[in-house]
Design a protein around this motif. Sequence first.
Motif, PDB file in Angstrom:
ATOM      1  N   ASP A 196       9.920  19.641  23.078  1.00  0.00           N
ATOM      2  CA  ASP A 196      10.933  19.239  22.102  1.00  0.00           C
ATOM      3  C   ASP A 196      10.602  19.887  20.753  1.00  0.00           C
ATOM      4  N   PRO A 197      11.579  19.963  19.862  1.00  0.00           N
ATOM      5  CA  PRO A 197      11.265  20.429  18.504  1.00  0.00           C
ATOM      6  C   PRO A 197      10.322  19.450  17.803  1.00  0.00           C
ATOM      7  N   HIS A 198       9.448  19.991  16.962  1.00  0.00           N
ATOM      8  CA  HIS A 198       8.566  19.160  16.137  1.00  0.00           C
ATOM      9  C   HIS A 198       8.496  19.783  14.752  1.00  0.00           C
ATOM     10  N   ASP A 199       8.040  18.991  13.786  1.00  0.00           N
ATOM     11  CA  ASP A 199       7.800  19.560  12.468  1.00  0.00           C
ATOM     12  C   ASP A 199       6.459  19.050  11.961  1.00  0.00           C
ATOM     13  N   TRP A 253       1.795  14.592   9.663  1.00  0.00           N
ATOM     14  CA  TRP A 253       2.580  13.883  10.665  1.00  0.00           C
ATOM     15  C   TRP A 253       3.852  14.629  10.991  1.00  0.00           C
ATOM     16  N   CYS A 254       4.382  14.304  12.163  1.00  0.00           N
ATOM     17  CA  CYS A 254       5.676  14.841  12.563  1.00  0.00           C
ATOM     18  C   CYS A 254       6.752  13.908  12.031  1.00  0.00           C
ATOM     19  N   GLY A 255       7.733  14.481  11.367  1.00  0.00           N
ATOM     20  CA  GLY A 255       8.765  13.666  10.733  1.00  0.00           C
ATOM     21  C   GLY A 255      10.000  13.457  11.594  1.00  0.00           C
ATOM     22  N   ILE A 256       9.971  13.926  12.815  1.00  0.00           N
ATOM     23  CA  ILE A 256      11.149  13.811  13.674  1.00  0.00           C
ATOM     24  C   ILE A 256      11.129  12.468  14.409  1.00  0.00           C
ATOM     25  N   ALA A 257      12.271  11.813  14.362  1.00  0.00           N
ATOM     26  CA  ALA A 257      12.485  10.537  15.082  1.00  0.00           C
ATOM     27  C   ALA A 257      11.263   9.626  14.918  1.00  0.00           C
ATOM     28  N   ASP A 258      10.754   9.078  16.032  1.00  0.00           N
ATOM     29  CA  ASP A 258       9.616   8.159  15.958  1.00  0.00           C
ATOM     30  C   ASP A 258       8.317   8.834  16.403  1.00  0.00           C
ATOM     31  N   HIS A 259       8.261  10.168  16.275  1.00  0.00           N
ATOM     32  CA  HIS A 259       7.096  10.897  16.777  1.00  0.00           C
ATOM     33  C   HIS A 259       5.792  10.476  16.098  1.00  0.00           C
ATOM     34  N   ASN A 260       5.862  10.185  14.791  1.00  0.00           N
ATOM     35  CA  ASN A 260       4.659   9.739  14.080  1.00  0.00           C
ATOM     36  C   ASN A 260       4.112   8.462  14.726  1.00  0.00           C
ATOM     37  N   GLY A 319       2.273   8.865  17.966  1.00  0.00           N
ATOM     38  CA  GLY A 319       0.948   9.491  18.001  1.00  0.00           C
ATOM     39  C   GLY A 319       0.854  10.859  17.362  1.00  0.00           C
ATOM     40  N   MET A 320       1.965  11.363  16.837  1.00  0.00           N
ATOM     41  CA  MET A 320       1.906  12.711  16.270  1.00  0.00           C
ATOM     42  C   MET A 320       1.516  12.655  14.798  1.00  0.00           C
ATOM     43  N   HIS A 321       0.222  12.437  14.583  1.00  0.00           N
ATOM     44  CA  HIS A 321      -0.301  12.415  13.221  1.00  0.00           C
ATOM     45  C   HIS A 321      -1.784  12.768  13.262  1.00  0.00           C
TER      46      HIS A 321
HETATM   47 CU   LIG Z   1       7.447  15.637  16.795  1.00  0.00          CU
END
Ligand SMILES: [Cu+2]
Length: 117
Positions: free
Chosen positions: A59-62, A99-106, A109-111
């Motif tokens: 998926d896309p991430h930032d 952290w990833c700012g997309i949806a609930d990714h943070n 665990g995306m941090h």
């Molecule tokens: Cu993400």
Amino acid sequence: MKVIVAVALLALMLVYMARAAPPAPTRVQVTAKEFTYVVSRHSVHAGRAIVELVNFGEDPHDLKLQRIGGGRIWKTPDVLPGAYFDVEVTLVKGRYRLWCGIADHNERGMHALLVVT
Ligand SMILES: [Cu+2]
């Protein structure tokens, strides 16, 4: 007299060389996938740095980066699967959260944390 001129020339050369070759920025790579962030190093020295987000996911991430207690947030655009994006930043001493700012990714665990010394 010749010695003074030679010393002066040497000093000028050193000043020129110092200006011509600024220290290379530190590099930090952040590997993103669902749903983790893995940093290539947990601690860096203060100064210029290139923070690179590499998307190994599906998926896309930032990437967002902020010094804890600081105001400014650096961010990448959305990075597509298989792509990467470099952000050049100047880091000061402290602790930075990534952290990833997309949806609930943070929250999923995306941090990560980066310590700047
Ligand atoms: Cu993400």
